[in-house]
Scaffold this motif. Structure first.
Motif, mmCIF file in Angstrom:
data_model
loop_
_atom_site.group_PDB
_atom_site.id
_atom_site.type_symbol
_atom_site.label_atom_id
_atom_site.label_comp_id
_atom_site.label_asym_id
_atom_site.label_seq_id
_atom_site.Cartn_x
_atom_site.Cartn_y
_atom_site.Cartn_z
ATOM 1 N N GLU A 28 97.085 -2.412 23.870
ATOM 2 C CA GLU A 28 97.822 -3.459 23.150
ATOM 3 C C GLU A 28 97.018 -4.739 22.983
ATOM 4 N N ILE A 35 95.716 -6.768 25.643
ATOM 5 C CA ILE A 35 96.136 -7.773 26.635
ATOM 6 C C ILE A 35 95.030 -7.823 27.692
ATOM 7 N N TYR A 62 94.757 -7.038 31.726
ATOM 8 C CA TYR A 62 95.915 -6.214 32.109
ATOM 9 C C TYR A 62 95.735 -4.786 31.613
ATOM 10 N N ARG A 63 95.724 -4.636 30.269
ATOM 11 C CA ARG A 63 95.664 -3.277 29.754
ATOM 12 C C ARG A 63 94.307 -2.621 30.013
ATOM 13 N N MET A 70 98.016 -8.199 21.135
ATOM 14 C CA MET A 70 99.091 -9.048 21.669
ATOM 15 C C MET A 70 98.584 -10.427 22.049
ATOM 16 N N PRO A 109 107.782 -11.199 23.109
ATOM 17 C CA PRO A 109 106.567 -10.453 22.788
ATOM 18 C C PRO A 109 106.819 -8.955 22.731
ATOM 19 N N CYS A 110 107.798 -8.498 23.512
ATOM 20 C CA CYS A 110 108.014 -7.057 23.615
ATOM 21 C C CYS A 110 108.548 -6.461 22.324
ATOM 22 N N CYS A 167 105.400 -5.765 20.433
ATOM 23 C CA CYS A 167 104.641 -4.754 21.160
ATOM 24 C C CYS A 167 105.282 -3.372 21.019
ATOM 25 N N ARG A 177 103.593 -0.299 19.064
ATOM 26 C CA ARG A 177 103.220 0.849 19.921
ATOM 27 C C ARG A 177 103.853 2.140 19.400
ATOM 28 N N CYS A 186 102.467 -7.062 33.280
ATOM 29 C CA CYS A 186 101.983 -7.619 32.011
ATOM 30 C C CYS A 186 102.217 -9.143 32.031
ATOM 31 N N TYR A 197 102.979 -11.085 29.824
ATOM 32 C CA TYR A 197 104.057 -11.516 28.917
ATOM 33 C C TYR A 197 105.415 -10.985 29.354
ATOM 34 N N ALA A 198 105.437 -10.202 30.430
ATOM 35 C CA ALA A 198 106.685 -9.532 30.830
ATOM 36 C C ALA A 198 107.784 -10.538 31.185
HETATM 37 FE FE1 SF4 Z 1 104.154 -5.108 25.706
HETATM 38 FE FE2 SF4 Z 1 106.231 -6.462 26.696
HETATM 39 FE FE3 SF4 Z 1 105.296 -4.284 27.956
HETATM 40 FE FE4 SF4 Z 1 103.842 -6.530 27.919
HETATM 41 S S1 SF4 Z 1 105.856 -6.259 28.905
HETATM 42 S S2 SF4 Z 1 103.067 -4.422 27.559
HETATM 43 S S3 SF4 Z 1 104.322 -7.341 25.902
HETATM 44 S S4 SF4 Z 1 106.256 -4.351 25.943
#
Ligand code: SF4
Length: 314
Positions: free
Chosen positions: A87, A89, A92-93, A123, A134-135, A138, A142, A229, A231-232
């Motif tokens: 994604e 990030i 993280y990712r 992201m 953000p989700c 995302c 995804r 994450c 942004y979580a």
């Molecule tokens: Fe994407 Fe939200 Fe999961 Fe982060 S917490 S990976 S922004 S869906």
């Protein structure tokens, strides 16, 4: 030390909804049995030979891959293929992808990585310019990439690591947003829309509580990526997760009761026969509206950020 309710080994987990203690071995047996029974009961791999497994490098997806590999390794008519979405990030990712790659290598499973930077917008770039949930970006990007990648890899189904907690949270969120069609689509096996261009999603972990998956992964020495994450904390899912967890603590079995309500509702929801699926005018992917959600979001991002966009438009 508290002992397992089924043998003389030390317990590693207490199941409040059954009032039983489990050692690592008995918890592993139970988890594998549940996943196998979910797959059989819901026909998740029936008449399907190329099974995709979406893995992030986290506990759920790697435990799912581990169990599916163990269940299917002697079955020569089926092949597991892992897919990871990057994604974009940082910090993280990238760590998750490292775990996913190493794990697939250990199990000897073919693994593919697809990136937001090629098919959407990373992201980190989105979050530098925008605020909000953000989700939602995302999730839409995804799902679009996973479906496109699954078709490219000729998969008959794609396994997603949604556990019992995810199902209860998603069910609750869809009620609060008044989205009955999303409840209908979030099924253990496929969705309610039959369309060859949508690769069916299967959810083998849908009845396994999250804390049992953590204990399973630790007991089986699965090396997973355990960070959250960045942004979580902005996600709508957080207060809902806290609410459901507090209800589970007070009233053990709440998550299973939510699951059972959701499964009974699914049986009563009408099949979406009238829903016409055609092609998105922008990307050619299947869509029930002229412009799919991914292309609508990309156009909005382009307007708001003066020009960010994917490398590969289609
Ligand atoms: Fe994407 Fe939200 Fe999961 Fe982060 S917490 S990976 S922004 S869906």
């Amino acid at each position: 030390m508290v002992k397992c309710s089924f043998c003389s080994n030390d317990a590693i987990l207490f199941q409040s909804y059954s009032q039983k203690f489990f050692c690592g071995k008995h918890l592993s047996d139970l988890t594998e049995k549940r996943v196998g029974s979910n797959m059989r009961k819901h026909g998740m791999i029936r008449n399907r030979s190329r099974i995709g497994v979406a893995i992030s490098g986290g506990k759920d997806s790697l435990a799912m891959l581990y169990i599916m590999h163990a269940l299917l390794k002697k079955d020569r008519s089926r092949k597991l293929i892992a897919i990871t979405i990057d994604e974009g990030i940082r910090g993280y990712r990238d760590a998750g992808i490292k775990c996913a790659k190493a794990f697939c290598k250990t199990l000897g499973i073919e693994h593919h990585v697809y990136s937001f930077k090629d098919f959407a917008v990373p992201m980190d770039t989105i979050m530098k310019k925008k605020h909000g949930d953000p989700c939602s970006y995302c999730g839409v990007f995804r799902r679009w990439i996973l479906n496109k990648a699954s078709r490219k890899l000729k998969l008959d189904a794609l396994a997603i690591g949604h556990n019992l907690d995810d199902v209860a949270q998603t069910f609750q969120m869809n009620i609060m947003r008044n989205e009955p069609l999303r409840i209908a689509r979030f099924t253990p096996n496929g969705g309610l829309v039959d369309c060859d261009d949508f690769v069916p999603r299967i959810r083998p972990l849908f009845s396994v509580p999250e804390r049992e998956i953590v204990a399973y992964a630790l007991h089986n020495k699965i090396e997973f990526h355990n960070a959250e994450c960045p942004y979580a904390h902005m996600a709508l899912r957080n207060p809902i997760r806290d609410f459901i967890n507090s209800m589970e603590e007070k009233y053990p079995g709440t998550k299973f009761r939510m699951l059972n309500t959701y499964l009974s509702l699914l049986e009563k929801l009408p099949h979406q026969e009238g829903l016409e699926i055609s092609e998105c005018e922008e990307c050619g992917e299947p869509s029930s509206v002229k412009t799919c959600k991914r292309c609508e979001m990309l156009a909005k991002l382009k307007r708001d950020t003066r020009g960010v966009g994917p490398r590969k438009l289609k």
